[in-house]
Enzyme design. Structure first.
Site, PDB file in Angstrom:
ATOM      1  N   ASP A  55     -15.475  47.998 -44.561  1.00 37.93           N
ATOM      2  CA  ASP A  55     -14.431  49.007 -44.628  1.00 37.93           C
ATOM      3  C   ASP A  55     -14.404  49.748 -43.293  1.00 37.93           C
ATOM      4  OD1 ASP A  55     -12.461  50.607 -45.635  1.00 37.93           O
ATOM      5  OD2 ASP A  55     -13.792  51.870 -46.830  1.00 37.93           O
ATOM      6  N   ASP A  79     -16.873  52.576 -49.701  1.00 34.82           N
ATOM      7  CA  ASP A  79     -17.315  53.881 -50.183  1.00 34.82           C
ATOM      8  C   ASP A  79     -16.368  54.510 -51.190  1.00 34.82           C
ATOM      9  OD1 ASP A  79     -15.213  54.435 -48.528  1.00 34.82           O
ATOM     10  OD2 ASP A  79     -16.262  55.865 -47.247  1.00 34.82           O
ATOM     11  N   ASP A  91     -13.029  50.390 -53.696  1.00 33.13           N
ATOM     12  CA  ASP A  91     -13.952  49.339 -53.265  1.00 33.13           C
ATOM     13  C   ASP A  91     -14.789  48.774 -54.407  1.00 33.13           C
ATOM     14  OD1 ASP A  91     -13.281  49.559 -50.518  1.00 33.13           O
ATOM     15  OD2 ASP A  91     -14.490  51.368 -50.377  1.00 33.13           O
TER      16      ASP A  91
END
Length: 882
Positions: A304, A586, A590
């Site tokens: 990410d 996070d 996700d």
């Protein structure tokens, strides 16, 4: 506040009776609860996997064969290992249930025409919800009226900048309001919200068996089939040689037990647990033990951006003014930092910061020991800019405010010192007098991937006495103060970590919900994106999974504007290409992908509970570099498992040979070892050296090249076990056993006295233990012989060998224990011959390694060096490696 500015037209909302009917019909506004697995069921799973079933079968055979002590000992091994593994992995997957913690306890609604506060669980479709800054959204909403509304959707979308929805738009459960106010109608509650849909994805995304699990299952199948087959063959041979079926069955049980490495499963579990404990010392929490080794097998990392590669904190890094350009040092929302530029340019930045402060409501504030954004993160970054510049940020009474809206893309505030305005450059610059260099500066800043704000002012002398209500009429005749470039800066250690991944042959891709230009700029800055690397959006991803895998199976790909469903498909597509996929994240969005990936890595400090509960590895300090240390430790763990697997199997060969010799000679040569002695070797003495081998430190070359795709058991390992170490150890054992028998007056084919057989059997037992001690040192390396390794390089192994020496004298010298096992202390001759097992094993191992031609090539790598994990641990402790 909504109470000060009533929204029009007044919407009375539902009546209490209507709300009660809908609540009974639709149920409470709660996310579906995932029923946790029963602790008893979880514990039972640890007792019935294939290897455990093999040991259960061995226990039954031992009991039927008249060896209740052996049966009890095997049961104890299975139960203790199962309990330990259960205790380590009891944290069940609770991502879906943790999602409900994102919902607030109370919400403001309008019922029966009156403003009232109710529990969120009582919210129903059709309710009118009143939102203001600081509120978390409790259900999916249709916005009816908005006033300067900004909603942080980063946990759902990955977008780091708050959204600015207008009337007619949507707001989703789990997001929160950073600015403004709104009136909205509930469209979905509980299980029907988008948040609940993500929870369902988290629950349905399955896990593939880890590489270690697949390898261990293969090892166990081979061992089981071999043990049962050889045991049956020995039973048949014993019967053909005239042995009674009862004794033949006992022989078969002994052979089977000898070939089953009872200590392997506890060793693997304890080795992984120790590696997990070491990772915890470096601020990485392992939630599944197998994740330690899985990271070492990783071939592709999907990372990410927001909060993973970056701090998730907006920062002003560059300001252009007509007086010159200024670079800003400092990150996040802390006032610490400095401005680098000419005196006139710095003074111009101070004036700009005052104007930006006047037309903003977001602030930076110290909370819980750190500086945080209160309100809009971008406005908090402007506040921090003013503090770093030393600007006079005293408050002035606000006479009129023109709030931000998506059409104007700017906001302004009227005070005594003028009309202060900020907004998107293409919205602000046309309303300002032309300034040379502004367009060029804007192009340069956007080219760097910065988010750019234009700041302008209309001085009191240029303002009419009665400022019009229409902002388009008021916001004209402006003087441009400058352009502010902001970014969510990359973490300090990310570039080095990415370079280490490349050296390790691990491919990387950025998977983010952010804007493509911003994502690409960050990827290029940290070295993730290389020239020619593609940048695609989620909407452009091919629907065919095979085609998707081909598109992404490169290095440095950036995928922006992805949805949770996209991330899930990406993980599956790469797995379909044969990759072991690690996925970092996070946010709530996700969770499903973290669960689907072979190894899910969540940020612990800035991440959501959903991401942490769905992940296998949680980085407690959000340091991306910790992933590299975990990869190194995982690779070292794989090598260490091969080390103690070699050690265990060598012992099994030495234990099997006495049974083979007894069977081949038709009982003319007495049986050198009893079944309980074998179990004592496998469980009592092999465990500690094997665990020490599982703690062998990572070498300097651990992270060089791609992850090893070797099988745990391959031709090289089997060659060492059955071609070198095992036969030499077995030969020394049988030589010691025969020497004591012959010295005691035994002749071929005779039945020795009980005392003589006890002494000879104890000698064989001692020879195997001494040979295993030498084998432990030989197993520290597959290419260098023990003499080239530092003897203190693995202190745990020294302690393990010393403990084994004590155990050897306990097993042979303590009468009750020696009587139970069936072996006594060796004679002087027995000790002398048994001790030859040590040099025999070491020399044979050295010769074999020399023949392979690897000893000389590897000699230059024996000098110890500090691993990535060691250096990371030192950095976090504030020390530096020597």
């Amino acid at each position: 506040m909504i109470t000060q500015k009533p929204l029009h037209p007044v919407r009375r909302g539902l009546t209490s009776d209507e709300a009660a009917v809908r609540l009974r019909r639709d149920g409470p506004n709660l996310l579906p609860a995932e029923r946790p697995p029963s602790p008893l069921v979880s514990l039972a799973r640890q007792m019935v996997h294939f290897f455990a079933l093999l040991l259960w079968a061995a226990a039954v055979l031992a009991y039927v064969g008249g060896l209740p002590e052996l049966a009890a000992a095997i049961v104890v091994v299975v139960v203790l290992n199962g309990v330990f593994a259960f205790a380590q992995e009891y944290r069940a997957e609770r991502a879906g249930r943790r999602l409900r913690e994102l919902l607030p306890a109370r919400v403001t609604v309008r019922r029966d025409g009156h403003r009232t506060v109710i529990d969120t669980k009582d919210l129903v479709a059709g309710d009118i919800v009143l939102l203001e800054a600081g509120d978390r959204v409790s259900a999916d909403l249709e916005l009816l009226e908005t006033h300067a509304l900004a909603v942080d959707e980063s946990t759902l979308t990955g977008e780091s900048v708050p959204a600015r929805p207008e009337a007619g738009g949507r707001a989703h459960a789990g997001t929160f309001v950073t600015e403004g106010e709104a009136e909205a109608r509930v469209t979905a509650t509980g299980a029907r919200t988008r948040l609940a849909g993500i929870a369902a994805l988290s629950r349905t995304a399955g896990r593939r068996p880890s590489p270690l699990t697949r390898q261990l299952h293969r090892v166990v199948r081979v061992v089981a089939l071999t043990a049962v087959g050889v045991g049956a063959a020995f039973f048949g041979a014993a019967v053909l040689l005239g042995l009674p079926p009862g004794k033949g069955f006992l022989l078969a049980v002994g052979v089977t037990v000898a070939l089953v490495p009872e200590g392997l499963l506890p060793t693997v579990t304890l080795s992984l647990a120790r590696a997990a404990q070491r990772m915890a010392g470096s601020k990485a929490l392992v939630r599944r033990l197998e994740a330690v080794e899985t990271l070492g097998s990783t071939t592709f990392i999907c990372t990410d951006k927001t909060g993973t590669l970056t701090y998730n904190e907006m920062t002003a890094v560059q300001v252009w003014t007509p007086s010159g350009e200024v670079r800003i040092e400092g990150s996040g929302y802390s006032p610490d930092g400095r401005l680098i530029g000419g005196p006139d340019a710095v003074e111009a930045v101070r004036r700009l910061a005052v104007t930006a402060y006047r037309c903003s409501t977001g602030r930076t504030r110290r909370q819980d020991g750190r500086w945080r954004a209160v309100g809009d993160p971008m406005e908090a970054a402007l506040h921090a800019l003013g503090l770093r510049a030393g600007a006079d940020l005293s408050d002035e009474p606000e006479r009129r405010r023109y709030p931000f809206d998506a059409k104007r893309r700017r906001s302004s505030s009227l005070t005594a010192s003028g009309l202060h305005l900020k907004g998107a450059p293409d919205s602000v610059l046309p309303r300002c007098a032309p300034v040379p260099g502004a367009e060029e500066a804007l192009a340069a800043m956007t080219g760097r991937g910065l988010r750019v704000l234009a700041v302008a002012v209309r001085l009191p002398g240029d303002l009419p006495d009665d400022l019009p209500a229409d902002p388009d009429q008021a916001e004209r005749g402006l003087a441009l103060l400058g352009l502010v470039g902001l970014q969510d800066p990359p973490r300090d250690d990310v570039a080095d970590a990415i370079a280490s991944c490349r050296r390790a042959g691990i491919r990387l891709a950025m998977i983010t919900g952010d804007h493509p230009a911003t994502a690409h700029a960050i990827a290029a800055e940290v070295g993730l994106s290389e020239p020619g690397s593609p940048v695609v959006t989620g909407a452009d991803l091919p629907r065919d999974e095979a085609e998707l895998g081909r598109l992404l199976d490169g290095d440095g790909v950036v995928v922006a504007r992805v949805t949770p469903e996209d991330k899930l498909r990406i993980a599956r597509a790469l797995q379909g290409r044969g990759h072991v996929v690690a996925m970092t994240g996070d946010g709530v969005n996700d969770g499903p992908a973290l669960r689907q990936a072979d190894i899910g890595v969540a940020m612990g400090a800035s991440g959501t509970d959903v991401a942490r509960e769905a992940a296998d590895l949680v980085l407690l300090d959000d340091h991306f570099a910790t992933i590299v240390a975990a990869v190194e430790l995982g690779r070292a763990t794989f090598s260490n498992i091969r080390r103690f697997l070699t050690y265990h199997l060598t012992d099994n060969v030495a234990e099997l040979v006495p049974f083979a010799a007894w069977a081949v000679t038709g009982g003319q040569l007495p049986l050198a070892l009893g079944v309980l002695q074998i179990l004592a070797l496998d469980v009592g003495t092999d465990i500690l050296p094997a665990l020490a081998l599982g703690a062998e430190p990572a070498g300097r070359h651990t992270l060089e090249g791609r992850a090893r795709d070797d099988r745990l058991i391959d031709r090289r390992l089997l060659g060492r076990v059955f071609g070198v170490l095992g036969p030499v150890e077995a030969a020394a054992t049988m030589a010691a056993f025969a020497a004591v028998l012959v010295a005691g007056g035994w002749s071929w084919g005779e039945t020795p006295s009980a005392a003589l057989l006890s002494t000879a059997s104890g000698t064989a037992f001692a020879a195997i233990m001494l040979g295993q001690m030498a084998t432990a040192f030989s197993c520290r390396s597959e290419s260098r012989w023990a003499g080239r390794l530092r003897w203190n390089g693995n202190p745990l192994l020294l302690w393990a060998v010393a403990t084994d020496l004590v155990l050897m004298f306990v097993f042979l010298g303590v009468p009750p224990v020696a009587h139970l096992l069936g072996g006594g202390l060796p004679s002087a001759l027995g000790w002398a011959v048994a001790l030859t097992a040590v040099p025999a094993v070491l020399l044979a191992d050295a010769a074999a390694k020399a023949v392979r031609g690897r000893g000389a090539a590897a000699a230059g790598r024996t000098r110890p060096s500090r691993s990535v994990l060691d250096r990371l641990t030192m950095r976090k402790r504030g020390t530096q490696p020597r």
